[in-house]
Design an enzyme around this catalytic site. Structure first.
Site, PDB file in Angstrom:
ATOM      1  CG  ASP A  34      65.688  15.781 -17.829  1.00  0.00           C
ATOM      2  OD1 ASP A  34      66.089  16.486 -17.319  1.00  0.00           O
ATOM      3  OD2 ASP A  34      65.227  14.353 -17.696  1.00  0.00           O
ATOM      4  CB  SER A 128      51.768  10.054  -6.709  1.00  0.00           C
ATOM      5  OG  SER A 128      51.861   9.317  -5.535  1.00  0.00           O
ATOM      6  CE1 TYR A 153      55.782  14.536  -7.094  1.00  0.00           C
ATOM      7  CE2 TYR A 153      55.141  13.180  -5.549  1.00  0.00           C
ATOM      8  CZ  TYR A 153      55.577  13.272  -6.590  1.00  0.00           C
ATOM      9  OH  TYR A 153      55.606  12.608  -6.900  1.00  0.00           O
ATOM     10  CE  LYS A 157      53.462  13.556  -9.285  1.00  0.00           C
ATOM     11  NZ  LYS A 157      54.432  13.648 -11.895  1.00  0.00           N
ATOM     12  CG  ASN A 202      62.602  13.137   1.774  1.00  0.00           C
ATOM     13  OD1 ASN A 202      62.220  14.417   2.620  1.00  0.00           O
ATOM     14  ND2 ASN A 202      62.683  14.321   0.640  1.00  0.00           N
ATOM     15  NE  ARG A 235      53.638   5.049   2.656  1.00  0.00           N
ATOM     16  CZ  ARG A 235      53.241   4.592   3.773  1.00  0.00           C
ATOM     17  NH1 ARG A 235      52.118   3.879   4.113  1.00  0.00           N
ATOM     18  NH2 ARG A 235      52.828   5.625   4.523  1.00  0.00           N
TER      19      ARG A 235
HETATM   20  P1  NAD Z   1      63.424  11.912 -11.242  1.00  0.00           P
HETATM   21  O1  NAD Z   1      63.333  13.447 -10.652  1.00  0.00           O
HETATM   22  O2  NAD Z   1      64.555  11.060 -11.240  1.00  0.00           O
HETATM   23  O3  NAD Z   1      63.241  12.194 -12.797  1.00  0.00           O
HETATM   24  C1  NAD Z   1      62.326  13.519 -13.052  1.00  0.00           C
HETATM   25  C2  NAD Z   1      63.117  14.393 -14.233  1.00  0.00           C
HETATM   26  O4  NAD Z   1      62.491  15.665 -14.845  1.00  0.00           O
HETATM   27  C3  NAD Z   1      64.564  14.466 -13.500  1.00  0.00           C
HETATM   28  O5  NAD Z   1      65.479  14.347 -14.916  1.00  0.00           O
HETATM   29  C4  NAD Z   1      64.295  15.683 -13.919  1.00  0.00           C
HETATM   30  O6  NAD Z   1      65.976  16.795 -14.507  1.00  0.00           O
HETATM   31  C5  NAD Z   1      63.118  16.341 -14.972  1.00  0.00           C
HETATM   32  N1  NAD Z   1      62.941  17.986 -14.747  1.00  0.00           N
HETATM   33  C6  NAD Z   1      62.005  18.531 -13.621  1.00  0.00           C
HETATM   34  N2  NAD Z   1      61.384  19.370 -14.115  1.00  0.00           N
HETATM   35  C7  NAD Z   1      62.118  19.934 -14.916  1.00  0.00           C
HETATM   36  C8  NAD Z   1      61.859  20.718 -15.848  1.00  0.00           C
HETATM   37  N3  NAD Z   1      60.875  22.065 -15.725  1.00  0.00           N
HETATM   38  N4  NAD Z   1      61.661  20.680 -17.704  1.00  0.00           N
HETATM   39  C9  NAD Z   1      62.674  19.832 -17.555  1.00  0.00           C
HETATM   40  N5  NAD Z   1      63.198  18.488 -17.127  1.00  0.00           N
HETATM   41  C10 NAD Z   1      62.295  18.523 -15.941  1.00  0.00           C
HETATM   42  O7  NAD Z   1      61.847  11.808 -10.432  1.00  0.00           O
HETATM   43  P2  NAD Z   1      61.584   9.887 -11.055  1.00  0.00           P
HETATM   44  O8  NAD Z   1      61.155   9.223  -9.794  1.00  0.00           O
HETATM   45  O9  NAD Z   1      61.922   9.390 -12.161  1.00  0.00           O
HETATM   46  O10 NAD Z   1      59.839  10.472 -11.217  1.00  0.00           O
HETATM   47  C11 NAD Z   1      59.496  10.418 -12.024  1.00  0.00           C
HETATM   48  C12 NAD Z   1      57.676  11.203 -12.425  1.00  0.00           C
HETATM   49  O11 NAD Z   1      57.226  10.067 -11.652  1.00  0.00           O
HETATM   50  C13 NAD Z   1      57.485  12.878 -11.433  1.00  0.00           C
HETATM   51  O12 NAD Z   1      56.920  13.191 -12.186  1.00  0.00           O
HETATM   52  C14 NAD Z   1      57.191  11.686 -10.411  1.00  0.00           C
HETATM   53  O13 NAD Z   1      56.456  12.966  -9.329  1.00  0.00           O
HETATM   54  C15 NAD Z   1      56.743  10.657 -10.250  1.00  0.00           C
HETATM   55  N6  NAD Z   1      56.386   9.920  -9.240  1.00  0.00           N
HETATM   56  C16 NAD Z   1      57.221   9.228  -8.604  1.00  0.00           C
HETATM   57  C17 NAD Z   1      57.403   8.822  -7.960  1.00  0.00           C
HETATM   58  C18 NAD Z   1      58.860   7.554  -7.168  1.00  0.00           C
HETATM   59  O14 NAD Z   1      58.346   7.468  -6.136  1.00  0.00           O
HETATM   60  N7  NAD Z   1      60.004   8.263  -7.836  1.00  0.00           N
HETATM   61  C19 NAD Z   1      56.534   8.360  -6.907  1.00  0.00           C
HETATM   62  C20 NAD Z   1      54.967   8.354  -7.911  1.00  0.00           C
HETATM   63  C21 NAD Z   1      54.893   9.192  -8.956  1.00  0.00           C
HETATM   64  C1  UD1 Z   2      56.504   8.997  -0.041  1.00  0.00           C
HETATM   65  C2  UD1 Z   2      55.303  10.788  -0.595  1.00  0.00           C
HETATM   66  C3  UD1 Z   2      54.479  10.524  -1.767  1.00  0.00           C
HETATM   67  C4  UD1 Z   2      55.531  10.467  -2.684  1.00  0.00           C
HETATM   68  C5  UD1 Z   2      56.347   9.073  -2.599  1.00  0.00           C
HETATM   69  C6  UD1 Z   2      57.519   9.000  -3.774  1.00  0.00           C
HETATM   70  C7  UD1 Z   2      54.810  11.282   1.906  1.00  0.00           C
HETATM   71  C8  UD1 Z   2      53.859  11.581   3.387  1.00  0.00           C
HETATM   72  N1  UD1 Z   2      54.096  10.237   0.572  1.00  0.00           N
HETATM   73  O1  UD1 Z   2      55.373   8.219   0.012  1.00  0.00           O
HETATM   74  O2  UD1 Z   2      53.728  11.415  -1.766  1.00  0.00           O
HETATM   75  O3  UD1 Z   2      54.595   9.685  -4.093  1.00  0.00           O
HETATM   76  O4  UD1 Z   2      57.503   9.063  -1.622  1.00  0.00           O
HETATM   77  O5  UD1 Z   2      58.545  10.438  -3.613  1.00  0.00           O
HETATM   78  O6  UD1 Z   2      55.985  11.747   2.366  1.00  0.00           O
HETATM   79  N2  UD1 Z   2      60.171   5.423   6.098  1.00  0.00           N
HETATM   80  C9  UD1 Z   2      60.668   5.376   7.291  1.00  0.00           C
HETATM   81  N3  UD1 Z   2      62.651   5.967   7.650  1.00  0.00           N
HETATM   82  C10 UD1 Z   2      62.422   6.619   6.271  1.00  0.00           C
HETATM   83  C11 UD1 Z   2      62.030   6.744   5.511  1.00  0.00           C
HETATM   84  C12 UD1 Z   2      60.578   6.207   5.088  1.00  0.00           C
HETATM   85  O7  UD1 Z   2      60.618   4.711   8.475  1.00  0.00           O
HETATM   86  O8  UD1 Z   2      64.379   7.175   6.613  1.00  0.00           O
HETATM   87  C13 UD1 Z   2      58.745   4.815   5.687  1.00  0.00           C
HETATM   88  C14 UD1 Z   2      57.709   5.462   5.653  1.00  0.00           C
HETATM   89  O9  UD1 Z   2      57.170   6.793   7.328  1.00  0.00           O
HETATM   90  C15 UD1 Z   2      56.625   5.113   5.085  1.00  0.00           C
HETATM   91  C16 UD1 Z   2      57.439   3.939   4.178  1.00  0.00           C
HETATM   92  O10 UD1 Z   2      59.068   4.154   5.235  1.00  0.00           O
HETATM   93  O11 UD1 Z   2      56.370   4.359   5.944  1.00  0.00           O
HETATM   94  C17 UD1 Z   2      57.854   4.480   2.865  1.00  0.00           C
HETATM   95  O12 UD1 Z   2      58.091   5.872   3.216  1.00  0.00           O
HETATM   96  P1  UD1 Z   2      58.894   6.937   1.746  1.00  0.00           P
HETATM   97  O13 UD1 Z   2      59.644   5.580   0.956  1.00  0.00           O
HETATM   98  O14 UD1 Z   2      58.934   8.434   2.035  1.00  0.00           O
HETATM   99  O15 UD1 Z   2      57.581   6.525   0.440  1.00  0.00           O
HETATM  100  P2  UD1 Z   2      55.919   7.313   1.072  1.00  0.00           P
HETATM  101  O16 UD1 Z   2      56.018   7.628   2.247  1.00  0.00           O
HETATM  102  O17 UD1 Z   2      54.630   5.590   0.560  1.00  0.00           O
END
Ligand code: NAD
Ligand code: UD1
Length: 342
Positions: A34, A128, A153, A157, A202, A235
Protein backbone atom coordinates in the site's frame (compact mmCIF):
# COMPACT_ATOMS: atom_id res chain seq x y z
CA UNK A 1 2.22 -27.35 6.93
CA UNK A 2 3.64 -24.01 5.79
CA UNK A 3 1.05 -21.24 6.00
CA UNK A 4 -0.13 -19.92 2.66
CA UNK A 5 1.00 -16.41 1.81
CA UNK A 6 -1.52 -13.90 0.46
CA UNK A 7 -0.64 -10.54 -1.09
CA UNK A 8 -3.15 -7.89 -0.04
CA UNK A 9 -2.92 -4.68 -2.07
CA UNK A 10 -4.55 -1.70 -0.36
CA UNK A 11 -4.57 -3.73 2.86
CA UNK A 12 -4.09 -0.65 5.04
CA UNK A 13 -7.43 0.80 3.89
CA UNK A 14 -10.92 0.43 5.29
CA UNK A 15 -12.08 -2.87 3.78
CA UNK A 16 -8.54 -4.22 3.30
CA UNK A 17 -7.62 -3.88 6.99
CA UNK A 18 -10.77 -5.71 8.13
CA UNK A 19 -10.06 -8.45 5.59
CA UNK A 20 -6.43 -8.77 6.72
CA UNK A 21 -7.73 -9.36 10.28
CA UNK A 22 -10.12 -12.05 9.01
CA UNK A 23 -7.36 -13.68 6.93
CA UNK A 24 -4.87 -13.74 9.82
CA UNK A 25 -7.56 -15.20 12.06
CA UNK A 26 -8.08 -17.92 9.43
CA UNK A 27 -4.38 -18.83 9.50
CA UNK A 28 -3.02 -17.12 6.38
CA UNK A 29 0.27 -15.26 6.27
CA UNK A 30 -0.15 -11.77 4.85
CA UNK A 31 1.95 -9.26 2.99
CA UNK A 32 0.28 -5.88 2.62
CA UNK A 33 1.35 -3.54 -0.16
CA UNK A 34 0.00 0.00 0.00
CA UNK A 35 1.33 3.50 -0.67
CA UNK A 36 -0.72 4.97 2.20
CA UNK A 37 -2.28 7.57 -0.12
CA UNK A 38 -5.60 7.04 1.67
CA UNK A 39 -4.58 5.24 4.85
CA UNK A 40 -2.23 5.47 7.79
CA UNK A 41 0.68 3.41 9.06
CA UNK A 42 -1.00 3.13 12.51
CA UNK A 43 -3.36 0.58 10.95
CA UNK A 44 -0.50 -1.94 11.01
CA UNK A 45 -0.22 -1.59 14.78
CA UNK A 46 -3.99 -1.88 15.15
CA UNK A 47 -4.06 -5.09 13.09
CA UNK A 48 -1.32 -6.49 15.26
CA UNK A 49 -3.18 -5.51 18.47
CA UNK A 50 -6.35 -7.24 17.24
CA UNK A 51 -4.75 -10.43 15.93
CA UNK A 52 -1.45 -10.70 17.80
CA UNK A 53 0.30 -10.87 14.42
CA UNK A 54 2.05 -8.05 12.58
CA UNK A 55 1.71 -8.65 8.85
CA UNK A 56 4.54 -7.87 6.50
CA UNK A 57 4.11 -4.42 4.95
CA UNK A 58 5.69 -2.71 1.95
CA UNK A 59 5.08 0.91 1.04
CA UNK A 60 4.95 0.87 -2.77
CA UNK A 61 2.97 2.79 -5.35
CA UNK A 62 1.48 -0.04 -7.40
CA UNK A 63 1.33 2.12 -10.50
CA UNK A 64 5.13 2.03 -10.51
CA UNK A 65 5.88 -0.80 -12.99
CA UNK A 66 9.42 -1.55 -11.83
CA UNK A 67 8.78 -1.41 -8.10
CA UNK A 68 5.66 -3.55 -8.45
CA UNK A 69 7.52 -6.10 -10.60
CA UNK A 70 10.29 -6.30 -7.97
CA UNK A 71 7.71 -6.64 -5.20
CA UNK A 72 6.06 -9.61 -6.95
CA UNK A 73 9.44 -11.24 -7.52
CA UNK A 74 10.25 -10.95 -3.81
CA UNK A 75 6.91 -12.53 -2.95
CA UNK A 76 6.71 -15.19 -5.65
CA UNK A 77 5.88 -17.74 -2.95
CA UNK A 78 2.43 -16.13 -2.53
CA UNK A 79 -0.56 -18.23 -3.60
CA UNK A 80 -3.06 -15.43 -4.21
CA UNK A 81 -3.59 -11.70 -4.47
CA UNK A 82 -6.52 -9.73 -3.08
CA UNK A 83 -6.58 -6.42 -4.90
CA UNK A 84 -8.18 -3.65 -2.83
CA UNK A 85 -5.85 -0.84 -3.89
CA UNK A 86 -7.73 1.91 -5.72
CA UNK A 87 -8.85 5.48 -5.42
CA UNK A 88 -12.54 5.51 -4.54
CA UNK A 89 -14.01 9.02 -4.26
CA UNK A 90 -16.81 9.26 -6.81
CA UNK A 91 -16.96 13.09 -6.97
CA UNK A 92 -13.19 13.43 -7.21
CA UNK A 93 -13.13 10.94 -10.09
CA UNK A 94 -15.51 13.18 -12.04
CA UNK A 95 -13.11 16.11 -11.55
CA UNK A 96 -9.91 14.11 -12.16
CA UNK A 97 -10.83 11.25 -14.51
CA UNK A 98 -7.31 10.69 -15.87
CA UNK A 99 -5.86 10.31 -12.39
CA UNK A 100 -8.53 7.72 -11.53
CA UNK A 101 -8.16 5.71 -14.73
CA UNK A 102 -4.35 5.82 -14.45
CA UNK A 103 -4.25 4.79 -10.82
CA UNK A 104 -6.96 2.14 -10.69
CA UNK A 105 -6.30 0.49 -14.03
CA UNK A 106 -2.48 0.59 -13.87
CA UNK A 107 -2.61 -1.02 -10.43
CA UNK A 108 -4.61 -3.92 -11.84
CA UNK A 109 -2.40 -4.26 -14.93
CA UNK A 110 0.74 -4.37 -12.77
CA UNK A 111 -0.86 -6.86 -10.41
CA UNK A 112 -1.93 -9.18 -13.25
CA UNK A 113 1.52 -8.91 -14.82
CA UNK A 114 3.18 -9.65 -11.47
CA UNK A 115 0.97 -12.72 -11.11
CA UNK A 116 1.70 -13.89 -14.66
CA UNK A 117 5.47 -13.51 -14.30
CA UNK A 118 5.59 -15.31 -10.97
CA UNK A 119 2.92 -17.98 -11.45
CA UNK A 120 0.70 -16.62 -8.67
CA UNK A 121 -2.52 -18.06 -9.99
CA UNK A 122 -5.38 -16.66 -7.91
CA UNK A 123 -6.84 -13.17 -7.67
CA UNK A 124 -9.78 -11.54 -5.92
CA UNK A 125 -10.86 -8.10 -7.08
CA UNK A 126 -12.85 -5.41 -5.21
CA UNK A 127 -15.67 -4.42 -7.51
CA UNK A 128 -18.83 -2.50 -6.82
CA UNK A 129 -22.59 -2.61 -7.37
CA UNK A 130 -22.02 0.55 -9.37
CA UNK A 131 -21.33 -1.72 -12.39
CA UNK A 132 -25.09 -2.38 -12.58
CA UNK A 133 -25.92 1.30 -13.14
CA UNK A 134 -29.67 1.95 -12.97
CA UNK A 135 -31.00 -1.59 -12.48
CA UNK A 136 -33.96 -2.90 -14.49
CA UNK A 137 -34.94 -5.55 -11.95
CA UNK A 138 -34.57 -5.67 -8.15
CA UNK A 139 -33.07 -7.42 -6.27
CA UNK A 140 -30.06 -7.56 -8.57
CA UNK A 141 -28.55 -10.90 -9.49
CA UNK A 142 -25.15 -11.38 -11.11
CA UNK A 143 -26.99 -12.14 -14.36
CA UNK A 144 -28.14 -8.51 -14.62
CA UNK A 145 -26.50 -6.66 -17.46
CA UNK A 146 -23.68 -4.34 -16.44
CA UNK A 147 -24.05 -0.79 -17.67
CA UNK A 148 -21.71 2.12 -18.07
CA UNK A 149 -21.41 3.57 -14.57
CA UNK A 150 -22.11 7.28 -14.17
CA UNK A 151 -18.67 8.16 -12.75
CA UNK A 152 -15.11 7.53 -13.96
CA UNK A 153 -14.52 5.76 -10.61
CA UNK A 154 -17.38 3.38 -11.32
CA UNK A 155 -16.18 2.90 -14.87
CA UNK A 156 -12.72 1.81 -13.60
CA UNK A 157 -14.52 -1.07 -11.87
CA UNK A 158 -16.38 -2.11 -15.02
CA UNK A 159 -13.24 -1.86 -17.18
CA UNK A 160 -11.17 -3.69 -14.55
CA UNK A 161 -13.58 -6.62 -14.59
CA UNK A 162 -13.33 -6.74 -18.39
CA UNK A 163 -9.53 -6.62 -18.18
CA UNK A 164 -9.53 -9.52 -15.73
CA UNK A 165 -11.85 -11.51 -17.96
CA UNK A 166 -9.58 -11.00 -20.99
CA UNK A 167 -6.49 -11.93 -18.97
CA UNK A 168 -8.09 -15.08 -17.56
CA UNK A 169 -9.26 -16.20 -21.02
CA UNK A 170 -5.65 -16.69 -22.07
CA UNK A 171 -4.51 -18.00 -18.69
CA UNK A 172 -6.77 -21.02 -18.16
CA UNK A 173 -4.74 -22.15 -15.15
CA UNK A 174 -5.30 -18.85 -13.39
CA UNK A 175 -8.51 -18.06 -11.51
CA UNK A 176 -10.21 -14.83 -10.54
CA UNK A 177 -13.20 -13.74 -8.50
CA UNK A 178 -14.72 -10.30 -8.66
CA UNK A 179 -16.69 -9.31 -5.58
CA UNK A 180 -19.30 -6.65 -6.19
CA UNK A 181 -19.80 -4.83 -2.90
CA UNK A 182 -23.04 -3.04 -2.18
CA UNK A 183 -22.74 -0.39 0.59
CA UNK A 184 -20.10 -1.32 3.17
CA UNK A 185 -20.41 0.49 6.51
CA UNK A 186 -19.56 -0.25 10.16
CA UNK A 187 -16.30 -0.92 11.92
CA UNK A 188 -14.47 -3.67 13.81
CA UNK A 189 -15.85 -4.36 17.30
CA UNK A 190 -12.39 -3.74 18.81
CA UNK A 191 -12.77 -0.08 17.75
CA UNK A 192 -9.18 -0.27 16.50
CA UNK A 193 -9.92 -0.14 12.76
CA UNK A 194 -12.67 1.54 10.76
CA UNK A 195 -13.30 3.98 7.95
CA UNK A 196 -11.17 7.14 7.98
CA UNK A 197 -12.46 9.42 5.23
CA UNK A 198 -10.31 12.40 4.34
CA UNK A 199 -12.07 15.75 3.92
CA UNK A 200 -15.83 16.01 3.67
CA UNK A 201 -17.32 12.52 3.41
CA UNK A 202 -19.40 11.71 0.33
CA UNK A 203 -20.91 8.62 1.85
CA UNK A 204 -23.90 8.50 4.14
CA UNK A 205 -22.58 6.70 7.23
CA UNK A 206 -19.45 8.78 7.89
CA UNK A 207 -21.48 11.92 7.22
CA UNK A 208 -23.98 10.85 9.88
CA UNK A 209 -21.34 10.08 12.51
CA UNK A 210 -19.37 13.26 11.76
CA UNK A 211 -22.58 15.29 12.10
CA UNK A 212 -23.34 13.65 15.43
CA UNK A 213 -19.87 14.51 16.81
CA UNK A 214 -20.31 18.09 15.62
CA UNK A 215 -17.81 18.23 12.73
CA UNK A 216 -20.66 18.74 10.23
CA UNK A 217 -23.61 21.01 10.91
CA UNK A 218 -26.31 18.75 9.52
CA UNK A 219 -26.90 15.79 7.28
CA UNK A 220 -28.54 16.69 4.00
CA UNK A 221 -30.76 13.85 2.85
CA UNK A 222 -30.62 13.82 -0.92
CA UNK A 223 -34.18 13.40 -2.18
CA UNK A 224 -37.47 12.73 -0.40
CA UNK A 225 -39.56 12.16 -3.51
CA UNK A 226 -38.35 8.74 -4.60
CA UNK A 227 -40.97 6.06 -5.18
CA UNK A 228 -39.93 4.25 -2.00
CA UNK A 229 -41.81 3.68 1.23
CA UNK A 230 -40.65 6.91 2.92
CA UNK A 231 -39.50 8.78 -0.21
CA UNK A 232 -35.75 8.46 0.50
CA UNK A 233 -33.38 6.30 -1.54
CA UNK A 234 -32.80 2.66 -0.69
CA UNK A 235 -29.47 0.82 -0.49
CA UNK A 236 -28.14 -2.54 0.66
CA UNK A 237 -25.87 -1.65 3.60
CA UNK A 238 -23.47 -4.39 4.62
CA UNK A 239 -21.25 -4.63 7.70
CA UNK A 240 -17.57 -4.45 6.76
CA UNK A 241 -16.84 -7.39 9.08
CA UNK A 242 -19.30 -9.58 7.14
CA UNK A 243 -17.75 -8.32 3.91
CA UNK A 244 -14.28 -9.27 5.15
CA UNK A 245 -15.45 -12.83 5.88
CA UNK A 246 -16.72 -13.16 2.31
CA UNK A 247 -13.16 -12.62 1.08
CA UNK A 248 -11.94 -15.53 3.18
CA UNK A 249 -14.65 -17.75 1.68
CA UNK A 250 -13.83 -16.60 -1.86
CA UNK A 251 -10.14 -17.24 -1.25
CA UNK A 252 -10.84 -20.77 -0.02
CA UNK A 253 -12.92 -21.43 -3.12
CA UNK A 254 -9.98 -20.42 -5.30
CA UNK A 255 -7.32 -22.26 -3.31
CA UNK A 256 -9.41 -25.45 -3.10
CA UNK A 257 -10.02 -25.29 -6.88
CA UNK A 258 -13.77 -25.30 -6.37
CA UNK A 259 -14.56 -22.67 -8.98
CA UNK A 260 -16.63 -23.77 -12.01
CA UNK A 261 -15.28 -21.06 -14.20
CA UNK A 262 -11.92 -19.34 -14.05
CA UNK A 263 -13.63 -15.95 -13.69
CA UNK A 264 -16.58 -15.65 -11.34
CA UNK A 265 -18.50 -12.70 -9.95
CA UNK A 266 -20.47 -12.47 -6.71
CA UNK A 267 -22.77 -9.84 -5.24
CA UNK A 268 -21.95 -9.04 -1.63
CA UNK A 269 -24.96 -7.54 0.09
CA UNK A 270 -27.47 -8.59 2.71
CA UNK A 271 -30.37 -8.68 0.25
CA UNK A 272 -32.30 -6.16 2.34
CA UNK A 273 -32.77 -2.58 1.23
CA UNK A 274 -32.88 0.21 3.80
CA UNK A 275 -33.82 3.82 3.14
CA UNK A 276 -31.72 6.80 4.21
CA UNK A 277 -34.30 7.47 6.92
CA UNK A 278 -34.06 3.86 8.13
CA UNK A 279 -30.31 4.37 8.59
CA UNK A 280 -30.87 7.67 10.41
CA UNK A 281 -33.44 6.06 12.72
CA UNK A 282 -31.17 3.11 13.46
CA UNK A 283 -28.31 5.51 14.19
CA UNK A 284 -30.46 7.59 16.56
CA UNK A 285 -31.53 4.43 18.37
CA UNK A 286 -28.11 2.83 18.78
CA UNK A 287 -26.21 6.04 19.55
CA UNK A 288 -28.91 7.70 21.66
CA UNK A 289 -28.13 10.89 19.71
CA UNK A 290 -30.63 13.15 17.98
CA UNK A 291 -29.33 13.76 14.47
CA UNK A 292 -29.57 17.14 12.81
CA UNK A 293 -30.84 16.65 9.26
CA UNK A 294 -32.75 18.34 6.48
CA UNK A 295 -33.93 17.38 3.01
CA UNK A 296 -32.21 18.47 -0.18
CA UNK A 297 -32.88 17.78 -3.84
CA UNK A 298 -31.76 14.45 -5.27
CA UNK A 299 -28.00 13.98 -5.80
CA UNK A 300 -27.05 13.71 -9.45
CA UNK A 301 -26.17 10.17 -10.50
CA UNK A 302 -28.02 8.52 -7.60
CA UNK A 303 -30.33 5.60 -8.32
CA UNK A 304 -33.59 5.33 -6.35
CA UNK A 305 -33.10 1.77 -5.14
CA UNK A 306 -30.24 -0.69 -5.20
CA UNK A 307 -30.13 -3.97 -3.34
CA UNK A 308 -28.62 -7.34 -4.00
CA UNK A 309 -29.85 -10.80 -4.48
CA UNK A 310 -26.96 -12.43 -2.58
CA UNK A 311 -28.13 -16.04 -3.18
CA UNK A 312 -25.14 -16.94 -5.31
CA UNK A 313 -22.67 -15.89 -2.58
CA UNK A 314 -24.88 -17.60 0.03
CA UNK A 315 -25.07 -20.89 -1.85
CA UNK A 316 -21.78 -21.08 -3.73
CA UNK A 317 -19.44 -19.42 -1.23
CA UNK A 318 -21.38 -20.62 1.81
CA UNK A 319 -21.35 -17.03 3.06
CA UNK A 320 -24.12 -15.12 4.76
CA UNK A 321 -24.21 -11.63 6.19
CA UNK A 322 -25.01 -12.01 9.89
CA UNK A 323 -24.79 -8.48 11.30
CA UNK A 324 -27.80 -6.15 11.41
CA UNK A 325 -28.27 -2.51 10.48
CA UNK A 326 -28.19 -1.67 14.20
CA UNK A 327 -24.82 -3.50 14.50
CA UNK A 328 -23.56 -1.38 11.60
CA UNK A 329 -24.69 2.01 12.94
CA UNK A 330 -23.60 1.18 16.51
CA UNK A 331 -20.10 0.14 15.45
CA UNK A 332 -19.73 3.16 13.15
CA UNK A 333 -20.66 5.41 16.05
CA UNK A 334 -18.25 3.69 18.48
CA UNK A 335 -15.48 4.06 15.93
CA UNK A 336 -16.19 7.74 15.29
CA UNK A 337 -16.08 8.48 19.01
CA UNK A 338 -12.87 6.51 19.43
CA UNK A 339 -11.21 8.44 16.57
CA UNK A 340 -12.27 11.81 17.94
CA UNK A 341 -11.11 10.98 21.47
CA UNK A 342 -7.69 9.65 20.52
P1 NAD B 1 -9.57 2.74 1.03
O1 NAD B 1 -9.24 4.01 0.33
O2 NAD B 1 -9.79 2.80 2.50
O3 NAD B 1 -8.44 1.65 0.72
C1 NAD B 1 -7.75 1.61 -0.49
C2 NAD B 1 -6.26 1.51 -0.20
O4 NAD B 1 -5.55 1.48 -1.45
C3 NAD B 1 -5.72 2.69 0.60
O5 NAD B 1 -5.05 2.24 1.75
C4 NAD B 1 -4.78 3.40 -0.36
O6 NAD B 1 -3.69 3.99 0.31
C5 NAD B 1 -4.38 2.27 -1.30
N1 NAD B 1 -3.95 2.72 -2.64
C6 NAD B 1 -4.62 3.51 -3.51
N2 NAD B 1 -3.88 3.72 -4.61
C7 NAD B 1 -2.72 3.04 -4.43
C8 NAD B 1 -1.55 2.86 -5.21
N3 NAD B 1 -1.39 3.49 -6.39
N4 NAD B 1 -0.57 2.07 -4.75
C9 NAD B 1 -0.68 1.47 -3.55
N5 NAD B 1 -1.76 1.60 -2.74
C10 NAD B 1 -2.77 2.38 -3.19
O7 NAD B 1 -10.85 2.12 0.30
P2 NAD B 1 -11.81 0.95 0.77
O8 NAD B 1 -13.11 1.56 1.13
O9 NAD B 1 -11.14 0.06 1.73
O10 NAD B 1 -12.02 0.20 -0.62
C11 NAD B 1 -11.25 -0.93 -0.98
C12 NAD B 1 -11.62 -1.35 -2.37
O11 NAD B 1 -13.02 -1.65 -2.42
C13 NAD B 1 -11.39 -0.28 -3.43
O12 NAD B 1 -10.97 -0.91 -4.62
C14 NAD B 1 -12.76 0.33 -3.62
O13 NAD B 1 -12.91 0.91 -4.89
C15 NAD B 1 -13.65 -0.90 -3.46
N6 NAD B 1 -15.02 -0.58 -3.05
C16 NAD B 1 -15.23 0.16 -1.93
C17 NAD B 1 -16.54 0.47 -1.55
C18 NAD B 1 -16.80 1.30 -0.31
O14 NAD B 1 -17.93 1.72 -0.11
N7 NAD B 1 -15.82 1.54 0.57
C19 NAD B 1 -17.62 0.01 -2.31
C20 NAD B 1 -17.36 -0.75 -3.47
C21 NAD B 1 -16.05 -1.05 -3.82
C1 UD1 C 1 -21.62 5.61 -3.61
C2 UD1 C 1 -21.19 5.61 -5.06
C3 UD1 C 1 -20.71 4.23 -5.45
C4 UD1 C 1 -19.62 3.76 -4.51
C5 UD1 C 1 -20.12 3.83 -3.07
C6 UD1 C 1 -19.05 3.51 -2.08
C7 UD1 C 1 -22.49 7.35 -6.21
C8 UD1 C 1 -23.58 7.62 -7.21
N1 UD1 C 1 -22.28 6.05 -5.92
O1 UD1 C 1 -22.74 4.75 -3.50
O2 UD1 C 1 -20.19 4.27 -6.77
O3 UD1 C 1 -19.22 2.43 -4.82
O4 UD1 C 1 -20.59 5.16 -2.78
O5 UD1 C 1 -18.04 4.46 -2.09
O6 UD1 C 1 -21.84 8.25 -5.72
N2 UD1 C 1 -26.89 10.29 1.08
C9 UD1 C 1 -27.53 11.39 1.63
N3 UD1 C 1 -26.75 12.37 2.19
C10 UD1 C 1 -25.38 12.30 2.22
C11 UD1 C 1 -24.76 11.16 1.66
C12 UD1 C 1 -25.54 10.18 1.08
O7 UD1 C 1 -28.75 11.49 1.63
O8 UD1 C 1 -24.74 13.24 2.73
C13 UD1 C 1 -27.73 9.24 0.48
C14 UD1 C 1 -27.46 9.03 -1.00
O9 UD1 C 1 -28.24 9.89 -1.77
C15 UD1 C 1 -27.80 7.54 -1.17
C16 UD1 C 1 -27.46 6.93 0.21
O10 UD1 C 1 -27.41 8.01 1.12
O11 UD1 C 1 -29.16 7.41 -1.38
C17 UD1 C 1 -26.12 6.22 0.21
O12 UD1 C 1 -25.15 7.10 -0.31
P1 UD1 C 1 -23.59 6.73 -0.34
O13 UD1 C 1 -23.15 6.32 0.99
O14 UD1 C 1 -22.87 7.89 -0.96
O15 UD1 C 1 -23.51 5.46 -1.28
P2 UD1 C 1 -24.03 5.26 -2.78
O16 UD1 C 1 -24.45 6.53 -3.40
O17 UD1 C 1 -25.01 4.14 -2.78
Amino acid sequence: MKTQKIIVTGGMGYIGSHTVVALINSGYSIVIVDNLCNSNIVVLKSISEITGVTPEFENIDLTDDNKTAQFFKRHNDAVAVINFAALKAVGESVQKPIWYYKNNLNILLNVLEGMENNAIKNVIFSSSATVYGLPDILPITEEAKTKRPTSPYGNTKKIAEEMMEDFLKVQPNFKGISLRYFNPIGAHESEKIGELPTGIPNNLMPFITQTAVGIRKELKIFGKDYATEDGTAVRDYIHVVDLAEAHVKALKRLLNSEANDNFEVFNLGTGVGYSVLDVVKSFEKTSQQKLNYSFEKRREGDVPELYANPSKANEVLGWNATLTLDDMTASSWNWEQKVRNS
